[in-house]
Design an enzyme around this catalytic site. Structure first.
Site, PDB file in Angstrom:
ATOM      1  N   GLY A  25      73.798  33.839  -2.307  1.00 42.06           N
ATOM      2  CA  GLY A  25      73.872  34.526  -1.209  1.00 42.06           C
ATOM      3  C   GLY A  25      74.964  35.436  -0.763  1.00 42.06           C
ATOM      4  O   GLY A  25      75.151  35.842   0.258  1.00 42.06           O
ATOM      5  N   ASN A  27      76.004  38.167  -1.839  1.00 40.43           N
ATOM      6  CA  ASN A  27      75.590  39.811  -1.451  1.00 40.43           C
ATOM      7  C   ASN A  27      74.919  39.840  -0.004  1.00 40.43           C
ATOM      8  O   ASN A  27      75.301  40.743   0.521  1.00 40.43           O
ATOM      9  CB  ASN A  27      74.630  40.078  -2.618  1.00 40.43           C
ATOM     10  N   ARG A  78      52.300  34.481 -11.132  1.00 37.25           N
ATOM     11  CA  ARG A  78      53.103  35.550 -10.495  1.00 37.25           C
ATOM     12  C   ARG A  78      52.575  36.382  -9.578  1.00 37.25           C
ATOM     13  O   ARG A  78      53.328  36.735  -8.526  1.00 37.25           O
ATOM     14  CB  ARG A  78      53.896  36.458 -11.571  1.00 37.25           C
ATOM     15  N   MET A 103      65.970  35.372  -8.582  1.00 38.07           N
ATOM     16  CA  MET A 103      65.687  34.992  -9.987  1.00 38.07           C
ATOM     17  C   MET A 103      64.297  35.215 -10.349  1.00 38.07           C
ATOM     18  O   MET A 103      63.871  34.309 -11.260  1.00 38.07           O
ATOM     19  CB  MET A 103      66.404  33.693 -10.551  1.00 38.07           C
ATOM     20  N   ARG A 104      63.469  35.923  -9.739  1.00 34.57           N
ATOM     21  CA  ARG A 104      62.168  35.850 -10.422  1.00 34.57           C
ATOM     22  C   ARG A 104      61.715  37.550 -10.617  1.00 34.57           C
ATOM     23  O   ARG A 104      62.222  38.487 -10.013  1.00 34.57           O
ATOM     24  CB  ARG A 104      60.936  35.600  -9.258  1.00 34.57           C
ATOM     25  N   ASN A 120      67.644  46.573  -6.227  1.00 33.89           N
ATOM     26  CA  ASN A 120      68.189  45.083  -6.804  1.00 33.89           C
ATOM     27  C   ASN A 120      69.518  45.427  -7.474  1.00 33.89           C
ATOM     28  O   ASN A 120      69.963  46.530  -7.727  1.00 33.89           O
ATOM     29  CB  ASN A 120      67.318  44.744  -8.020  1.00 33.89           C
ATOM     30  N   HIS A 122      72.528  44.241 -10.536  1.00 36.19           N
ATOM     31  CA  HIS A 122      72.508  43.628 -11.717  1.00 36.19           C
ATOM     32  C   HIS A 122      74.300  43.719 -12.246  1.00 36.19           C
ATOM     33  O   HIS A 122      74.893  44.747 -12.145  1.00 36.19           O
ATOM     34  CB  HIS A 122      71.816  44.640 -12.994  1.00 36.19           C
ATOM     35  N   THR A 154      61.546  48.668 -10.697  1.00 32.64           N
ATOM     36  CA  THR A 154      60.377  49.284 -11.303  1.00 32.64           C
ATOM     37  C   THR A 154      59.830  47.957 -12.222  1.00 32.64           C
ATOM     38  O   THR A 154      60.439  46.747 -12.207  1.00 32.64           O
ATOM     39  CB  THR A 154      60.620  50.425 -12.326  1.00 32.64           C
ATOM     40  N   ASP A 158      65.622  45.374 -15.158  1.00 31.16           N
ATOM     41  CA  ASP A 158      67.005  45.869 -14.949  1.00 31.16           C
ATOM     42  C   ASP A 158      66.867  47.379 -15.689  1.00 31.16           C
ATOM     43  O   ASP A 158      68.074  47.727 -15.898  1.00 31.16           O
ATOM     44  CB  ASP A 158      67.967  45.165 -15.603  1.00 31.16           C
TER      45      ASP A 158
HETATM   46  C1  GRF Z   1      74.948  38.460  -8.637  1.00 32.06           C
HETATM   47  O1  GRF Z   1      75.711  38.375  -9.736  1.00 32.06           O
HETATM   48  C2  GRF Z   1      73.821  39.652  -8.781  1.00 32.06           C
HETATM   49  O2  GRF Z   1      74.332  40.849  -9.524  1.00 32.06           O
HETATM   50  C3  GRF Z   1      72.887  38.798  -9.570  1.00 32.06           C
HETATM   51  O3  GRF Z   1      72.759  37.699  -9.050  1.00 32.06           O
HETATM   52  C4  GRF Z   1      74.050  37.241  -8.611  1.00 32.06           C
HETATM   53  C5  GRF Z   1      73.702  36.996  -7.068  1.00 32.06           C
HETATM   54  O4  GRF Z   1      74.943  36.545  -6.364  1.00 32.06           O
HETATM   55  N1  GRF Z   1      71.780  39.618  -9.639  1.00 32.06           N
HETATM   56  P1  GRF Z   1      74.849  35.904  -5.129  1.00 32.06           P
HETATM   57  O5  GRF Z   1      73.645  34.891  -4.732  1.00 32.06           O
HETATM   58  O6  GRF Z   1      74.695  37.313  -4.033  1.00 32.06           O
HETATM   59  O7  GRF Z   1      76.427  35.417  -4.659  1.00 32.06           O
END
Ligand code: GRF
Length: 230
Positions: A25, A27, A78, A103-104, A120, A122, A154, A158
């Site tokens: 987390g 981000n 899902r 991660m889903r 999202n 990537h 979408t 990615d």
């Molecule tokens: C990041 O590298 C993001 O690009 C990818 O998952 C990672 C998440 O990192 N989708 P964090 O949990 O925000 O530290």
């Protein structure tokens, strides 16, 4: 069209976010920090993790944000899992869904419920290196540059419309951890920036392209990202 409106951007209310995580987390933390610095007008209504042990849950709770666990394993499909996500996000009055290390893969159930309202990030320059281990894919390929991409989700993996990208060099002696750290630092700048563009009503989706309206100054979080605003 995604967020166009005649309301002046300064008068627009905070955007109501629901953040989906599975892990650290960082981000999410960058988004919270941008809000606290007044770089982003947003209200994180809820953080949802599909993993009980995700450290990001604690980051939310420390800040007094509702942090809940919806374990995907508890659902037969899902779609059933996504229906539970949709119900929770709606319950918390979420307007924009932020996947931050979630991660889903999302099913059409989620994508239809929040059409053009799911972002999202990537850790590569899309459309390069989709899916898992994007940093290792860039190293194995011998790319000279990689980076990160914020996009609208979408049905594909990615490959949704690109909102913002940032570039980092790949060094000859890099390993995955070093490259991942360099990319992560850029993620923490461009994700709040992309959300800010949304909140200000400046993102316009035409076909698969995102146009950014009114290239007025936006401050330090816009440095070194493309589009570079004056
Ligand atoms: C990041 O590298 C993001 O690009 C990818 O998952 C990672 C998440 O990192 N989708 P964090 O949990 O925000 O530290």
């Amino acid at each position: 069209m995604t967020t166009a409106s005649t309301t002046p951007s300064t008068a627009r209310p905070p955007v109501k976010l629901g953040v989906l995580i599975s892990g650290e987390g960082t981000n999410l933390q960058a988004i919270i920090d941008a809000i606290d610095r007044d770089d982003l007008k947003a209200d994180v209504r809820v953080v949802i993790s599909n993993k009980r042990t995700a450290p990001g849950l604690e980051r939310a709770r420390r800040r007094g944000i509702a942090a809940i666990v919806i374990e995907h394993r508890a659902f037969p499909s899902r779609e059933a899992f996504d229906s539970a996500l949709v119900a929770s996000l709606r319950h918390h009055d979420v307007e924009l869904v932020i996947c931050a290390g979630f991660m889903r893969l999302l099913s059409p159930v989620m994508i239809a419920a929040f059409r053009d309202r799911i972002m999202n990030i990537h850790p590569a320059l899309c459309p390069a290196f989709p899916g898992l281990d994007a940093q290792q894919q860039a190293l194995d390929y011998g790319a000279r540059f990689s980076g990160c991409t914020v996009f609208f989700v979408t049905e594909g993996v990615d490959d949704g419309p690109v909102i913002v990208q940032a570039v980092v060099p790949v060094h000859q002696d890099d390993n995955e951890a070093a490259l991942a750290a360099r990319i992560h630092a850029e993620e923490h700048r461009i994700y709040p920036f992309a959300i800010r563009l949304y909140q200000e009503g400046r993102l316009e989706l035409r076909g698969r392209k995102v146009y950014i309206r009114d290239a007025s100054p936006i401050g330090p979080i816009a440095n070194n990202v493309n589009p570079r605003l004056p």
